[in-house]
Design an enzyme around this catalytic site. Structure first.
Site, PDB file in Angstrom:
ATOM      1  N   THR A 264       0.850  -1.183   0.000  1.00 15.20           N
ATOM      2  CA  THR A 264       0.000   0.000   0.000  1.00 15.20           C
ATOM      3  C   THR A 264       0.892   1.243   0.000  1.00 15.20           C
ATOM      4  O   THR A 264       2.081   1.146  -0.292  1.00 15.20           O
ATOM      5  CB  THR A 264      -0.999  -0.053   1.181  1.00 15.20           C
ATOM      6  N   ASN A 265       0.348   2.413   0.275  1.00 19.82           N
ATOM      7  CA  ASN A 265       1.164   3.628   0.308  1.00 19.82           C
ATOM      8  C   ASN A 265       0.617   4.573   1.361  1.00 19.82           C
ATOM      9  O   ASN A 265      -0.362   4.268   2.042  1.00 19.82           O
ATOM     10  CB  ASN A 265       1.220   4.270  -1.084  1.00 19.82           C
TER      11      ASN A 265
END
Ligand code: C5P
Length: 221
Positions: free
Chosen positions: A29-30
């Site tokens: 994810t980020n």
């Protein structure tokens, strides 16, 4: 800002990161918080729009009166967008969509076997949600107004102009550095066919209202 400037309009917006599974307990994810997208959704709702918000995994409360669809992966986000874009007048892509996902998510948790060997992972490219929507006939004919975002670490104006043309969208909004992820304020650079303009540093709530006013102004023209 101009009250009810989006009365009668339907706005679809993506926000937050995506989560790309590696196995049932892990993923990629980020750092996108979703705050900018949620602020735009709130402002659009306040401006009279009927708002559908497609959100990746975030910890931000749903703005009152906004219909929220929670998704995980880029593919989930694309599916939710395509199921809801048909009647939309405006599409705003604020989500920080993962560019790649693991080619295959493992069915079971990948185990450390004690040999010191590490897993090798292959990636495939995710669909570009904004570019896909921008190619729809309703977007190409101007019935669906598409707005994209860009987070660039350098040459913001040149990169934003290039991105606007590449994605074939009327309005591209650049985040003016430093990195805005998770913060409560931001500064924006609006790039359209006529040129560019800056929305100076302010809270994401205020910028959301200003951006909605700018979108409404362009729609009215
Ligand atoms: O190409 P880049 O990722 O920099 O473009 C950013 C813009 O495109 C943002 O509006 C983002 O929400 C959108 N995007 C998307 N799907 C992707 C990648 C980016 O909708 N897979």
């Amino acid at each position: 800002f101009a009250a009810k400037s989006l009365a009668g309009k339907k706005l679809l917006i993506t926000a937050g990161p995506t989560f790309e599974a590696i196995d049932p307990v892990r993923g990629i994810t980020n750092l996108s918080s979703g705050k900018m997208g949620f602020a735009i959704a709130r402002a659009a709702q306040a401006a009279g729009a009927q708002v559908t918000l497609v959100a990746g995994p975030v910890h931000v409360p749903t703005p009152r009166g906004v219909r929220r669809i929670d998704v995980q992966s880029a593919q989930n986000m694309l599916d939710a967008v395509l199921s809801n874009v048909e009647s939309a007048d405006i599409f705003v892509a604020t989500a920080a969509v993962a560019d790649w996902r693991p080619a295959q998510a493992a069915d079971q948790k990948i185990k450390k076997d004690g040999s010191g060997q590490v897993p090798q992972m292959a990636f495939v490219e995710n669909p570009d949600i904004l570019a896909t929507v921008a190619q729809l006939p309703r977007a190409q004919s101007g019935q669906l107004y598409c707005v994209g975002f860009a987070a660039e670490s350098e040459n913001l104006l040149a990169n934003a102009e290039a991105k606007r043309r590449r994605k074939q969208i009327p309005l591209l909004v650049g985040n003016i550095g430093p990195a805005t992820f998770g913060k409560d304020d931001n500064a924006l650079l609006l790039v359209d066919a006529h040129g560019h303009q800056e929305l100076p540093r302010a809270s994401k709530a205020v910028l959301g209202e200003q951006l909605v006013a700018e979108i409404a102004r362009r729609l009215a023209q």
